[in-house]
Design a protein around this motif. Sequence first.
Motif, PDB file in Angstrom:
ATOM      1  N   ASP A   1       0.960  -1.121  -0.146  1.00  0.00           N
ATOM      2  CA  ASP A   1      -0.087  -0.035  -0.100  1.00  0.00           C
ATOM      3  C   ASP A   1       0.879   1.481   0.053  1.00  0.00           C
ATOM      4  OD1 ASP A   1      -2.788  -1.085   0.312  1.00  0.00           O
ATOM      5  OD2 ASP A   1      -1.702  -1.937   2.068  1.00  0.00           O
TER       6      ASP A   1
ATOM      7  N   VAL B   1       1.242   4.205  -2.642  1.00  0.00           N
ATOM      8  CA  VAL B   1       0.839   5.982  -2.556  1.00  0.00           C
ATOM      9  C   VAL B   1       2.161   6.653  -2.900  1.00  0.00           C
ATOM     10  CG1 VAL B   1       0.704   7.358  -0.592  1.00  0.00           C
ATOM     11  CG2 VAL B   1      -0.649   5.553  -0.498  1.00  0.00           C
TER      12      VAL B   1
ATOM     13  N   TYR C   1      -6.346   7.015  -2.939  1.00  0.00           N
ATOM     14  CA  TYR C   1      -6.268   5.682  -2.293  1.00  0.00           C
ATOM     15  C   TYR C   1      -7.521   5.401  -1.544  1.00  0.00           C
ATOM     16  CZ  TYR C   1      -3.470   1.726  -1.805  1.00  0.00           C
ATOM     17  OH  TYR C   1      -3.073   0.285  -1.692  1.00  0.00           O
TER      18      TYR C   1
ATOM     19  N   GLU D   1     -11.802   7.078   1.473  1.00  0.00           N
ATOM     20  CA  GLU D   1     -10.831   7.258   0.537  1.00  0.00           C
ATOM     21  C   GLU D   1      -9.785   8.577   0.821  1.00  0.00           C
ATOM     22  OE1 GLU D   1     -12.753   6.259  -3.855  1.00  0.00           O
ATOM     23  OE2 GLU D   1     -12.397   8.355  -3.450  1.00  0.00           O
TER      24      GLU D   1
END
Length: 110
Positions: free
Chosen positions: A32, A36, A52, A61
């Motif tokens: 993750d 990002v 994201y 979000e």
Amino acid sequence: MEFLDGWLHGRNLKGFLAALSDVVGYHFGNLDWDAVEAGLESGSDDGEWFTYPLVGRVEVEISISRTLEEGDCGVKVFLPAGEPCLREQVQVAWSIFNRFDVSPHVDLVD
């Protein structure tokens, strides 16, 4: 849907995302964080926003922009309406990560 917006110290972004993920019941891991970072780096203009999703017991979000003062980011957190205490929990995490310096080398457990 409702949202919170403001700014965050860029060096605290990783820790904030991990804490926000805990609030919504999402496991935020190294993949993750890599996504990002790549999303923020790929923008040709500092004014672009990268969004994201964090999907756990509820879905939120987060949109991030590198536009504010050097070292800070603009942040928007989109929340489902009517979720008890969620807004307040996000605000507390946000406040902590803007008040204290957190190592940008936060270890995420995969």
